[in-house]
Design an enzyme around this catalytic site. Structure first.
Site, short mmCIF file in Angstrom:
data_model
loop_
_atom_site.label_atom_id
_atom_site.label_comp_id
_atom_site.label_asym_id
_atom_site.label_seq_id
_atom_site.Cartn_x
_atom_site.Cartn_y
_atom_site.Cartn_z
N CYS A 156 0.81 -1.23 0.00
CA CYS A 156 0.00 0.00 0.00
C CYS A 156 0.84 1.27 0.00
CB CYS A 156 -0.93 0.02 1.21
SG CYS A 156 -2.23 -1.18 1.07
N1 CO8 Z 1 -20.15 -10.01 7.01
C1 CO8 Z 1 -20.72 -10.09 8.24
N2 CO8 Z 1 -20.02 -10.25 9.37
C2 CO8 Z 1 -18.68 -10.35 9.27
C3 CO8 Z 1 -18.01 -10.29 8.03
C4 CO8 Z 1 -18.81 -10.12 6.88
N3 CO8 Z 1 -18.25 -10.04 5.64
N4 CO8 Z 1 -16.69 -10.42 8.24
C5 CO8 Z 1 -16.51 -10.55 9.56
N5 CO8 Z 1 -17.72 -10.51 10.19
C6 CO8 Z 1 -17.99 -10.63 11.63
C7 CO8 Z 1 -16.90 -11.42 12.34
O1 CO8 Z 1 -17.19 -12.79 12.29
C8 CO8 Z 1 -16.99 -10.86 13.75
O2 CO8 Z 1 -18.04 -11.49 14.44
P1 CO8 Z 1 -17.90 -11.80 16.02
O3 CO8 Z 1 -17.76 -10.46 16.68
O4 CO8 Z 1 -19.16 -12.51 16.32
O5 CO8 Z 1 -16.67 -12.65 16.17
C9 CO8 Z 1 -17.40 -9.40 13.54
O6 CO8 Z 1 -17.97 -9.34 12.22
C10 CO8 Z 1 -16.23 -8.44 13.62
O7 CO8 Z 1 -15.15 -8.91 12.79
P2 CO8 Z 1 -13.74 -8.20 12.71
O8 CO8 Z 1 -13.23 -8.00 14.09
O9 CO8 Z 1 -12.87 -8.94 11.73
O10 CO8 Z 1 -14.19 -6.82 12.05
P3 CO8 Z 1 -13.51 -5.40 12.13
O11 CO8 Z 1 -14.42 -4.48 12.83
O12 CO8 Z 1 -12.08 -5.47 12.58
O13 CO8 Z 1 -13.47 -4.99 10.57
C11 CO8 Z 1 -11.84 -4.88 8.79
C12 CO8 Z 1 -12.75 -5.78 9.63
C13 CO8 Z 1 -12.73 -3.99 7.94
C14 CO8 Z 1 -10.99 -5.78 7.89
C15 CO8 Z 1 -10.94 -4.00 9.69
O14 CO8 Z 1 -10.31 -4.78 10.67
C16 CO8 Z 1 -9.87 -3.27 8.92
O15 CO8 Z 1 -10.10 -2.60 7.94
N6 CO8 Z 1 -8.63 -3.29 9.40
C17 CO8 Z 1 -7.51 -2.57 8.79
C18 CO8 Z 1 -7.01 -3.39 7.68
C19 CO8 Z 1 -6.00 -2.68 6.82
O16 CO8 Z 1 -5.79 -1.50 6.83
N7 CO8 Z 1 -5.37 -3.47 6.04
C20 CO8 Z 1 -4.47 -2.98 5.07
C21 CO8 Z 1 -4.37 -4.06 4.12
S1 CO8 Z 1 -4.03 -3.57 2.54
C22 CO8 Z 1 -2.35 -3.55 2.21
O17 CO8 Z 1 -1.52 -3.40 3.01
C23 CO8 Z 1 -1.94 -3.76 0.80
C24 CO8 Z 1 -2.08 -5.15 0.41
C25 CO8 Z 1 -1.79 -5.24 -1.03
C26 CO8 Z 1 -3.03 -5.35 -1.89
C27 CO8 Z 1 -3.34 -6.74 -2.24
C28 CO8 Z 1 -4.49 -6.85 -3.19
C29 CO8 Z 1 -5.39 -8.01 -2.94
#
Ligand code: CO8
Length: 373
Positions: A156
């Site tokens: 990123c």
């Molecule tokens: N639908 C419904 N519920 C869901 C879903 C879904 N799709 N996914 C998860 N849940 C549920 C989980 O099961 C969990 O349930 P429970 O509480 O019962 O266990 C609940 O929702 C909460 O789950 P999370 O804790 O996982 O959810 P978050 O609030 O943390 O949100 C995010 C998830 C959006 C992924 C968030 O953590 C986030 O954005 N974090 C930052 C990530 C980030 O910045 N990453 C950067 C990566 S990109 C990068 O560096 C470049 C990579 C290169 C690109 C590659 C291309 C492919």
């Protein structure tokens, strides 16, 4: 002394879009089919039933409403769940080259430049469609630039690290002008069958033209006051796809290795690192957060950006101060902060200060402080 200036930017946006609702219908159809065809194994406790995704969760957890993609149909086909991008012959331009040429032409046009004024092309993005010849050399050829090109990948933070390389080249006299272009096809390496991440990414390509200050007329573009790069190793965002995959027999016939992350950990660990990097970068330039008119932050997660802006400014940022493009584009990896910069710069007045800041896998952080000329 030569100083580097951002004289133009460009953006290529694939026309096709996928809304959260459409993505969730495809994902949930896949889940239903999977659970039905494995009902007995699930019943015996040998396999866990897959859980459905939800559009309202996606928007609340990330701020994403839709994403632009190269190919919609392949991603939305529950049998396939991957873009359909046919391989091209060696005599045709590659997909990344095509995207890059479009964004670069726009960047040169906005700066009032042609290929004759440019000496180098850096293709800086998270995934290259081949190791060599460098996509940058293909772009250089397609644009008709007589100079040099190379590819680089810092996930990123590729675009901001590329900017630093361009600044170095311009300020040390290696090049008069450098294009930094980020053709991000994130949909190509996203696991659309993974509920935790299937909604995160989109495709786009940005380009930035960096030139010598003496070549850019007063009142045009942005002075680059300083760049700061930071990396710290982490396993929390990984992509293990690579040329040695085929050398391990246990991997043969297995699904491709794709993007994986521990989203929560990334959020918690990266946010404070980014705020600290921005604050110390500003301090080193004898600036304070109050001096900033705009923060063009990496676009991965809306809540994360709000938290970072709050830590930097000591209060909530308005959307004018920290613009959001995530709702429309999702996470486009290194293109994200540059899309925000490209789309939200026209209202700045001469002397206004802003910061472009990327963060992501590595971990990697790139900070660039700019001033409207
Ligand atoms: N639908 C419904 N519920 C869901 C879903 C879904 N799709 N996914 C998860 N849940 C549920 C989980 O099961 C969990 O349930 P429970 O509480 O019962 O266990 C609940 O929702 C909460 O789950 P999370 O804790 O996982 O959810 P978050 O609030 O943390 O949100 C995010 C998830 C959006 C992924 C968030 O953590 C986030 O954005 N974090 C930052 C990530 C980030 O910045 N990453 C950067 C990566 S990109 C990068 O560096 C470049 C990579 C290169 C690109 C590659 C291309 C492919």
């Amino acid at each position: 002394m030569i100083k580097a200036v951002i004289s133009g930017t460009g953006l290529y946006t694939p026309p096709a879009t996928i809304s959260n609702e459409e993505l969730v219908v495809a994902f949930n159809t896949f889940v239903e089919r999977h659970n039905t065809s494995n009902a007995e194994a699930i019943e015996r406790g040998e396999l866990e039933a897959l859980q459905p995704s939800a559009a309202d969760f996606i928007e609340k957890a990330s701020g994403i409403k839709r994403r632009h993609v190269i190919d919609r149909e392949g991603i939305l086909d529950p049998q396939r769940m991957a873009p359909h991008i046919p391989e091209r012959s060696n005599d045709e331009p590659s997909v990344q080259c095509e995207m890059a040429v479009s964004a670069c032409q726009q960047a040169m046009e906005s700066a009032g430049r042609t290929a004759e004024d440019v000496d180098a092309v850096i293709v800086a993005c998270s995934n290259m469609q081949r190791p060599y010849p460098a996509v940058a050399v293909e772009v250089q050829q397609a644009l008709g630039i007589d100079g040099f090109g190379y590819d680089m990948n810092v996930a990123c933070s590729s675009a901001t690290f590329g900017l630093q390389a361009a600044v170095n080249a311009v300020e040390n006299g290696t090049a008069r002008a450098v294009l930094v272009v980020s053709p991000e096809i994130c949909s190509g390496h996203l696991n659309f069958r993974d509920r935790d991440s299937h909604f995160i990414f989109g495709d786009a390509c940005t380009a930035i033209l960096v030139e010598r200050d003496s070549d850019v007329e007063a009142g045009k573009g942005f002075d680059i006051l300083g760049t700061r790069l930071k990396t710290k190793f982490s396993n929390n965002i990984r992509n293990n796809f690579g040329f040695l995959n085929r050398a391990d027999e246990s991997g043969i016939g297995k699904p491709d290795k794709l993007f994986v992350q521990q989203g929560r950990k990334v959020f918690k660990e990266v946010s404070p690192m980014v705020a600290e990097t921005i604050l110390s970068h500003l301090e080193s330039l004898s600036l304070t957060p109050d001096d900033l008119r705009r923060l063009w932050l990496h676009q991965a997660n809306l809540n994360m950006n709000q938290l970072i802006a709050r830590r930097v400014l000591g209060r909530d940022a308005t959307t004018e101060e920290a613009p959001v493009i995530l709702d429309e584009y999702a996470n486009t990896s290194s293109a994200g902060s540059i899309i925000a910069f490209h789309q939200h710069q026209d209202d700045l007045a001469s002397g206004d200060l802003g910061i472009i800041c990327s963060f992501g896998a590595g971990y990697s952080i790139g900070s660039v402080v700019v001033r409207r000329r």
